[in-house]
Design an enzyme around this catalytic site. Structure first.
Site, mmCIF file in Angstrom:
data_model
loop_
_atom_site.group_PDB
_atom_site.id
_atom_site.type_symbol
_atom_site.label_atom_id
_atom_site.label_comp_id
_atom_site.label_asym_id
_atom_site.label_seq_id
_atom_site.Cartn_x
_atom_site.Cartn_y
_atom_site.Cartn_z
ATOM 1 N N ASP A 117 0.824 -1.214 0.000
ATOM 2 C CA ASP A 117 0.000 0.000 0.000
ATOM 3 C C ASP A 117 0.853 1.257 0.000
ATOM 4 O O ASP A 117 0.321 2.354 -0.138
ATOM 5 C CB ASP A 117 -0.928 0.004 1.219
ATOM 6 C CG ASP A 117 -2.373 -0.244 0.822
ATOM 7 O OD1 ASP A 117 -2.621 -0.537 -0.365
ATOM 8 O OD2 ASP A 117 -3.256 -0.158 1.694
ATOM 9 N N ASP A 261 -10.146 -7.825 11.263
ATOM 10 C CA ASP A 261 -10.058 -9.231 11.638
ATOM 11 C C ASP A 261 -11.258 -9.669 12.474
ATOM 12 O O ASP A 261 -11.947 -10.638 12.145
ATOM 13 C CB ASP A 261 -8.743 -9.496 12.366
ATOM 14 C CG ASP A 261 -8.392 -8.406 13.376
ATOM 15 O OD1 ASP A 261 -9.277 -7.586 13.704
ATOM 16 O OD2 ASP A 261 -7.244 -8.375 13.852
#
Length: 747
Positions: A117, A261
């Protein structure tokens, strides 16, 4: 409801103790309700509410941790298509390289993807050099979750393993997790997040007692195993593998929160899928080094949990079973500990300064009930957590986290939260933040309240005498907890090494002009250098390049080293001494550098050779050990290894003619009385065979140990297997003598 068939229950005495605690806790809360001070109801209810919260969290611990799953991984099927995702944003190249090296060396066929990224050219070059796929994107929308979802759009594997950029997986990660997916209902398998830098802020290491504990030990060794029993283990963002079509079914990794998550786990459980927690450590990363990084990470986790709670309505979510709702709620409720602790940390100071008590009975009457109840609570917690609770240490971390946890709960009311990567290096400079300001305030508040309360008592008698004594003692205990935390923080600040040094003993041979190599013992090993014990060739100084060989599992590794310092050290036994040298490795080539990093990272070798244990034996565990004298071979092996204090390099030979080859290793010397020596070598040996071990054969008086090869453990590294053998000596034999000017490595 699917559950693991095998589990580790509490023992009968432990169950009895915990049930007794629950009965006492119920009695205590009922009794406490009758003791509220009607003249200070707000204060009384705050304190009483904090006590109710404490019992509630303990009840949830009992439900979650009553049974802990025991998982044996099924064999991994052949022919599965696996993609390995390593998302990165701004992590240093050295950190990412170690993770990629470990990823590409995993046993099962797979394809490794570097998801950048940061869109950095050096990352693309790194990926190409190591044989990985490289994928970048122009925007950072949805942060880590968006990065992973972008990779899902390009990768074609049936399974996806995810590792943070600093988490190097064990070579057996895929072979030890893929077998669980033979059950079509399994959506993901989570493994522990272990950390190799044992000098981090969350690690507590006592090398003399071989005790190692981290702030996350309780979570990964106990709590997640308990959640797993209820099919409520959740994805922790790294060190996990998921079934691709399950992710596709929920639209990929969940976005909109900073804890993708936890959010993804809930969505998978809503669909009726199973999760597996495989408790074997199979990946090793970098823990937060200083309090700033430690607390920033906990703040992000807490704010994300609040956001998920708000979006997914955990307690009323119809897609979750009631045990799953309770387990998720328990994890999110943890962050309200901050408010409870704030109340407990300020009570004694408020009472000493104002003279207002939250109880209507005398303090003596209160303490006669409270003290036994509190001691029972601590004992029950230690037994319930199987020795991973460590109450005295965890209270320091509770003190360190309380303000951040309280702040995190405000995330319930915030709509937009930014994802922040946990720093992988120490913050330096005079402008570094002071993350423990609230803790300093609590310390000062209680320290000033003690003399103030005493002065007010002497002048006005604003408190009963027993109340004064009790609250001075309470404030004193809080001061001791604060001082212990600040002392540990100050020690942590002294760790300034750029690279972590692994306490792994290795044999090193040094070339000499007469071609007779000298054998030294290495420890504190890193890709940049090491400490070496023994005598260097005559005339060696800081300007002399040394041609050395590190004897690693994949074969000797040739390096050029220079001496940074040399000095004489006395061993802890006070009798032996050694020449110790700080060595710096001069710019090894790419192949050598990769081999050294592969040997050090992505495995738990340092835990095994040092005999470290995270688990403390509780009173009832000690009682059970005395009643049952039998121990498993693994437990017995670890118990003896924990008594070892020294390692020294050696040359090994077989006293028979079928194999005359000599090979290097490291052997323990000066073990505790009654403990057998251990041998660490890079080749398999035959159990029951005879072996001769020579320590430093170039010196007069070198020791010779004749032994029989006993029980062993196979320790895998990405550079090859290491074999740890327990040696059995005759009663008249003694461990290798310690030659002058040399020393074994101190553990």
């Amino acid at each position: 409801m699917p559950r693991s068939r095998e589990f580790e229950p509490l023992t009968f005495p432990q169950r009895g103790l915990i049930l007794f605690y629950l009965a006492v806790a119920a009695f205590y809360l009922i009794w406490r309700f009758t003791t509220l001070n009607p003249e200070a109801l707000t204060f009384s209810w705050l304190v009483y509410g904090a006590e109710i919260y404490g019992v509630l969290t303990m009840v949830m611990h009992v439900i979650m941790n009553w049974r802990l799953t025991v998982r044996t991984p099924p064999p991994a099927p052949e022919g599965l298509k696996v993609d390995v995702f390593v998302p990165t944003y701004n992590e240093p190249e050295a950190v990412v390289r170690r993770t990629l090296l470990a990823c590409v060396r995993m046993d099962y066929p797979h394809e490794t993807w570097l998801l950048d990224d940061g869109n950095r050219p050096e990352m693309k070059t790194l990926a190409e050099r190591l044989g990985c796929r490289y994928l970048a994107r122009e925007s950072r929308e949805d942060a880590k979750a968006g990065n992973l979802n972008n990779a899902l759009a390009h990768a074609q594997g049936d399974f996806v393993a995810i590792f943070d950029a600093d988490h190097a997986p064990h070579r057996h990660f895929l072979t030890n997790t893929l077998g669980y997916f033979t059950d079509e209902d399994v959506a993901f398998v989570q493994t522990p997040q272990d950390f190799y830098n044992l000098d981090s802020y969350q690690h507590r290491l006592d090398p003399d007692r071989k005790q190692l504990w981290t702030e996350q030990s309780l979570f990964f060794r106990v709590i997640l195993r308990g959640k797993d029993y209820w099919n409520a283990a959740f994805f922790c963002g790294s060190c996990a593998i998921a079934r691709r079509h399950c992710l596709d079914e929920i639209g990929g990794f969940a976005t909109g929160t900073v804890t993708e998550d936890l959010h993804t786990s809930i969505r998978l459980h809503e669909r009726g899928y199973r999760s597996i927690y495989h408790a074997e450590p199979l990946a090793f990363g970098i823990a937060a080094i200083d309090p700033e990084g430690f607390l920033k990470q906990r703040l992000r986790w807490g704010q994300g949990a609040m956001r998920v709670w708000r979006q997914e309505r955990v307690l009323t979510n119809p897609g979750l079973t009631w045990p799953q709702r309770m387990n998720y709620f328990a994890s999110m409720l943890t962050y309200f500990d901050g408010w409870q602790r704030l109340i407990f940390y300020t009570i004694p100071a408020i009472v000493l300064v104002t003279g207002v008590l939250p109880i209507s009975v005398t303090v003596t009457q209160f303490l006669m009930v409270f003290i036994p109840y509190m001691l029972l609570s601590f004992w029950a917690f230690e037994e319930l957590t199987r020795g991973y609770g460590r109450t005295t240490i965890i209270e320091q971390y509770n003190f360190a986290r309380f303000a951040i946890f309280a702040r995190a709960t405000l995330g319930l009311f915030r709509r937009h939260l930014a994802f922040r990567v946990t720093p992988k290096s120490r913050h330096t400079g005079n402008d570094r933040p002071q993350p423990l300001r609230a803790q300093w305030f609590i310390l000062a508040f209680n320290a000033l309240a003690i003399p103030t309360g005493i002065a007010l008592y002497l002048a006005y008698g604003h408190l009963p005498g027993d109340a004064l004594i009790a609250n001075v003692l309470w404030a004193g205990v809080l001061i001791l907890i604060a001082v212990a935390l600040f002392r540990y923080t100050a020690r942590n600040e002294r760790f300034r090494r750029a690279d972590y040094r692994f306490p792994i003993p290795v044999a090193m041979s040094v070339a000499t002009p007469d071609r007779a190599p000298r054998l030294l013992t290495v420890d504190d090993l890193s890709p940049g250098g090491c400490r070496a014990y023994g005598a260097l060739p005559p005339g060696t100084d800081e300007d002399t390049p040394l041609e050395v060989n590190l004897h690693l599992p994949g074969g000797p590794l040739a390096l050029t080293a220079r001496v940074r310092f040399s000095r004489t050290e006395t061993a802890p036994d006070g009798e032996h001494y050694s020449r110790v040298h700080g060595l710096h490795f001069e710019a090894p080539d790419e192949t050598a550098h990769q081999r050294l990093e592969a040997f050090l990272h992505g495995n738990d070798l340092q835990w095994h050779v040092q005999g470290y244990s995270e688990q403390a034996r509780t009173p009832l565990m000690r009682l059970a050990e005395r009643r049952d004298a039998t121990r498993t071979p693994v437990a017995e092996f670890a118990r003896h290894l924990a008594a070892v204090h020294y390692w020294t390099a050696c040359t090994c030979r077989f006293p028979v003619q079928y194999d005359t080859e000599a090979f290097y290793g490291v052997v323990t010397v000066n073990p505790s009385p009654g403990a057998d020596p251990y041998l660490l070598v890079n080749r398999p040996l035959i159990a029951g065979g005879a072996i001769e071990i020579h320590t430093r054969p170039y010196q007069t008086g070198a020791g010779i140990l004749r032994a029989t090869i006993g029980p062993s453990r196979l320790l895998a590294t990405a550079d090859g297997p290491v074999h740890l053998y327990q040696l059995q000596t005759e009663k008249e034999d003694t461990p290798c003598p310690q030659p002058a000017e040399t020393s074994a490595v101190s553990a």
